[in-house]
Design a protein around this motif. Structure first.
Motif, PDB file in Angstrom:
ATOM      1  N   VAL A  42       0.819  -1.215   0.000  1.00  0.00           N
ATOM      2  CA  VAL A  42       0.000   0.000   0.000  1.00  0.00           C
ATOM      3  C   VAL A  42       0.855   1.268   0.000  1.00  0.00           C
ATOM      4  O   VAL A  42       0.480   2.276  -0.611  1.00  0.00           O
ATOM      5  CB  VAL A  42      -0.981  -0.005   1.192  1.00  0.00           C
ATOM      6  N   MET A  43       2.024   1.238   0.643  1.00  0.00           N
ATOM      7  CA  MET A  43       2.895   2.415   0.649  1.00  0.00           C
ATOM      8  C   MET A  43       3.384   2.730  -0.760  1.00  0.00           C
ATOM      9  O   MET A  43       3.312   3.870  -1.227  1.00  0.00           O
ATOM     10  CB  MET A  43       4.090   2.191   1.571  1.00  0.00           C
TER      11      MET A  43
ATOM     12  N   ALA B 299      -0.094  -7.690  -6.119  1.00  0.00           N
ATOM     13  CA  ALA B 299       0.174  -6.564  -5.220  1.00  0.00           C
ATOM     14  C   ALA B 299      -0.501  -6.804  -3.867  1.00  0.00           C
ATOM     15  O   ALA B 299      -1.529  -7.480  -3.767  1.00  0.00           O
ATOM     16  CB  ALA B 299      -0.357  -5.269  -5.834  1.00  0.00           C
ATOM     17  N   GLY B 300       0.106  -6.254  -2.829  1.00  0.00           N
ATOM     18  CA  GLY B 300      -0.520  -6.252  -1.512  1.00  0.00           C
ATOM     19  C   GLY B 300      -0.663  -7.594  -0.845  1.00  0.00           C
ATOM     20  O   GLY B 300      -1.617  -7.817  -0.090  1.00  0.00           O
TER      21      GLY B 300
ATOM     22  N   GLU C 292       1.778  -9.037   1.189  1.00  0.00           N
ATOM     23  CA  GLU C 292       2.531  -9.158   2.445  1.00  0.00           C
ATOM     24  C   GLU C 292       1.849  -8.331   3.535  1.00  0.00           C
ATOM     25  O   GLU C 292       0.725  -8.619   3.906  1.00  0.00           O
ATOM     26  CB  GLU C 292       3.991  -8.747   2.221  1.00  0.00           C
ATOM     27  N   SER C 293       2.493  -7.290   4.046  1.00  0.00           N
ATOM     28  CA  SER C 293       1.945  -6.538   5.181  1.00  0.00           C
ATOM     29  C   SER C 293       0.607  -5.869   4.879  1.00  0.00           C
ATOM     30  O   SER C 293      -0.182  -5.627   5.791  1.00  0.00           O
ATOM     31  CB  SER C 293       2.959  -5.476   5.630  1.00  0.00           C
ATOM     32  N   SER C 294       0.343  -5.575   3.615  1.00  0.00           N
ATOM     33  CA  SER C 294      -0.911  -4.914   3.260  1.00  0.00           C
ATOM     34  C   SER C 294      -2.087  -5.881   3.173  1.00  0.00           C
ATOM     35  O   SER C 294      -3.245  -5.458   3.202  1.00  0.00           O
ATOM     36  CB  SER C 294      -0.773  -4.195   1.909  1.00  0.00           C
ATOM     37  N   ASN C 295      -1.820  -7.157   3.066  1.00  0.00           N
ATOM     38  CA  ASN C 295      -2.878  -8.137   2.873  1.00  0.00           C
ATOM     39  C   ASN C 295      -3.829  -8.173   4.061  1.00  0.00           C
ATOM     40  O   ASN C 295      -3.420  -8.009   5.213  1.00  0.00           O
ATOM     41  CB  ASN C 295      -2.275  -9.529   2.661  1.00  0.00           C
ATOM     42  N   ALA C 296      -5.114  -8.382   3.785  1.00  0.00           N
ATOM     43  CA  ALA C 296      -6.136  -8.293   4.840  1.00  0.00           C
ATOM     44  C   ALA C 296      -5.853  -9.222   6.011  1.00  0.00           C
ATOM     45  O   ALA C 296      -6.045  -8.852   7.174  1.00  0.00           O
ATOM     46  CB  ALA C 296      -7.513  -8.583   4.242  1.00  0.00           C
ATOM     47  N   MET C 297      -5.414 -10.448   5.753  1.00  0.00           N
ATOM     48  CA  MET C 297      -5.156 -11.383   6.847  1.00  0.00           C
ATOM     49  C   MET C 297      -3.858 -11.069   7.584  1.00  0.00           C
ATOM     50  O   MET C 297      -3.624 -11.583   8.676  1.00  0.00           O
ATOM     51  CB  MET C 297      -5.106 -12.818   6.317  1.00  0.00           C
TER      52      MET C 297
ATOM     53  N   PHE D 188      -6.774  -3.214   3.309  1.00  0.00           N
ATOM     54  CA  PHE D 188      -5.658  -2.566   2.619  1.00  0.00           C
ATOM     55  C   PHE D 188      -5.149  -3.382   1.435  1.00  0.00           C
ATOM     56  O   PHE D 188      -4.587  -2.827   0.489  1.00  0.00           O
ATOM     57  CB  PHE D 188      -4.520  -2.280   3.605  1.00  0.00           C
ATOM     58  N   GLY D 189      -5.330  -4.707   1.507  1.00  0.00           N
ATOM     59  CA  GLY D 189      -4.930  -5.525   0.364  1.00  0.00           C
ATOM     60  C   GLY D 189      -5.770  -5.201  -0.864  1.00  0.00           C
ATOM     61  O   GLY D 189      -5.250  -5.025  -1.969  1.00  0.00           O
ATOM     62  N   MET D 190      -7.083  -5.113  -0.672  1.00  0.00           N
ATOM     63  CA  MET D 190      -7.984  -4.774  -1.775  1.00  0.00           C
ATOM     64  C   MET D 190      -7.683  -3.369  -2.300  1.00  0.00           C
ATOM     65  O   MET D 190      -7.615  -3.141  -3.522  1.00  0.00           O
ATOM     66  CB  MET D 190      -9.432  -4.860  -1.298  1.00  0.00           C
TER      67      MET D 190
END
Length: 515
Positions: A16-17, A43-44, A46-51, A183-185
């Protein structure tokens, strides 16, 4: 075979960054050539993924570690104010993208969910009451509510009362205007738009293995995991936004500003409720107090979440230890990060954080029954058969040099940039994703100062983030005006809607992710 390319901006990592920075830059200057390299297939992830992410929409509303109590009993809400304003900037930017049609369905990534704080015992109750008084006096939080009545608590959060001994002293605060953010979405929507509308090159399955100075810019060495292709990318500006993967590349850059930094990895787990009837009865994010020695990412919370178009109920996270810097990383990540310039800070942090080490060991050794005991502080009737364990995200906390202690463990996020502004890296964790826009604005200020002085860039930034350069914490009227417009645009409030829960929009079921 090695391919050589030239670009204005090279971004490492598609979280997300990175997607926020790339979107800001393309909106500010559509002529910029931007390439993004991501080692995973989407994309998204790792740390951005919802879980892997709490998804709270961190705004300082319920997170008690953002409002610590001092030895004199006073509660300091300054960090909560700063984080709240940062999250409001993120919402402003998302609102701008919604109005532009970039994010056509805000309900895909953001939902209105009340934020609650819950404590037990007389001492904690006194703290929460003092925090309530402090927060209510600021216009950011003037809608916060407090109760010490179990009947009111039953109304706000029914699960808190199920099987509860009502003789327990407790306190509960609520802010209706909280959010849950996937944040993943969000990240994947931004990535798709950058590729389709702006022609940004996004290479999935590409690993950046090295980088070095190249005249006024940088030369990156990239390997395509799907083929034998090797790429040498020459870029004027580089952003290292690969979560825990940013530290190794920052170290390889050799910039003086990156010396002395180390990383302390912390892993996590969630308990996920599999009983749909229980999930339906809970509509809130309830945060408690962290255990002694626990890292901030381990503050216990019982959370309503919207993941993959489905309403879920999670509890956690339970902390653990892994030497990996990413979930998809290597067991050698921590060992490889040790350098001559950071070994003293890392040893100092190890010496000064024995409590944290012992806490992590206990967490790793916890049985499922022990984990359920933590759930029962929030939901006394929780049954073992209704909760399943799932792996959460991997975080790397910052270790920094300190003139007095040798080294300190820092919880938060930090931008590290070269003096010439040609490279920047993002280190750290929470509140992270929630304040992505304010953090990326700092990157722009430090790395594109001349461009930001131009009328063109400042006018465009003002359109994207209306409060940029203004303090909403001091300007009450402007804050309320912007907040009302942004929340309406994001579907968090609707003055014409009759479909309300406690004065807010009822969350609508969303389709499964298709981005």
């Amino acid at each position: 075979m090695t391919n050589t390319i030239e670009t204005d901006v090279a971004i490492v990592g598609a979280g997300v960054m990175s997607m926020t920075l790339a979107t800001l830059l393309r909106e500010l200057d559509p002529s910029l050539r931007i390439v993004i390299y991501e080692s995973l297939d989407r994309a998204g992830l790792e740390s951005s993924n919802a879980m892997n992410n709490a998804g709270t929409g961190h705004a300082g509303l319920c997170e008690l570690n953002y409002s610590p109590q001092g030895p004199d009993g006073e509660v300091d809400i300054s960090k909560a104010i700063k984080i709240f304003e940062g999250f409001e900037q993120s919402k402003q930017f998302w609102s701008y993208l919604v109005e532009r049609g970039v994010l056509s369905q805000p309900g895909d990534f953001i939902q209105a969910v009340p934020h609650l704080s819950f404590v037990l015992g007389d001492k904690n109750r006194a703290y929460l009451k003092r925090r309530f008084e402090q927060m209510q006096s600021h216009h950011f939080f003037d809608d916060i509510e407090l109760t010490e009545d179990w009947e009111v608590a039953k109304e706000w959060a029914p699960l808190l009362n199920c099987g509860r001994n009502r003789d327990e002293a407790f306190a509960l605060t609520r802010v209706k205007g909280g959010t849950d953010v996937n944040f993943g979405m969000l990240t994947r929507h931004l990535a798709a738009n950058l590729q389709k509308q702006h022609g940004v090159s996004l290479g999935y399955g590409h690993v950046v293995s090295d980088l070095c100075r190249d005249g006024k810019g940088w030369s990156l060495k990239i390997a395509n995991k799907r083929s034998s292709e090797r790429i040498e990318c020459s870029a004027g500006f580089v952003f290292l936004g690969g979560g825990g993967g940013a530290l190794p590349l920052l170290q390889k850059s050799g910039i003086p500003e990156g010396k002395g930094f180390g990383g302390f990895p912390v892993s996590g787990q969630w308990l996920i409720c599999s009983n749909e009837e229980i999930v339906k009865r809970h509509d809130a994010k309830i945060y408690g107090k962290a255990a002694v020695g626990a890292p901030p990412m381990s503050v216990p919370h019982l959370d309503t979440r919207y993941i993959d178009g489905k309403r879920s109920l999670l509890f956690g996270p339970f902390a653990g230890f892994s030497p990996k810097f990413l979930k998809s990383g290597s067991l050698l990540d921590l060992a490889k990060s040790i350098r001559f310039d950071n070994i003293v800070p890392m040893l100092a942090v190890g010496k000064d954080n024995v409590d944290l080490t012992l806490y992590l060991i206990k967490q790793v050794l916890q049985s499922h029954d022990k984990q359920l005991e933590a759930v029962r502080e929030f939901f006394p009737d929780a049954q073992k058969s209704d909760w399943k364990l799932a792996t959460a995200g991997q975080r790397v906390q910052i270790i920094k040099k300190d003139s007095k202690k040798g080294g300190v463990l820092q919880f938060g996020t930090e931008v590290v940039a070269s003096s010439d502004g040609s490279i920047a890296a993002l280190l750290g964790a929470s509140p992270g994703a929630s304040t992505a826009v304010s953090i990326m604005l700092e990157v722009l200020e430090r790395c594109f100062p001349d461009e930001l002085k131009t009328d063109a860039w400042r006018d465009r930034l003002s359109a994207m983030v209306p409060s940029y350069g203004v303090s909403l914490s001091r300007d009450v009227d402007l804050y309320r005006e912007i907040r009302r417009r942004v929340d309406t645009s994001l579907g968090l409030v609707d003055d014409d809607s009759e479909d309300r829960i406690d004065g807010r929009l009822a969350p609508k079921p969303r389709p499964k992710e298709t981005v």
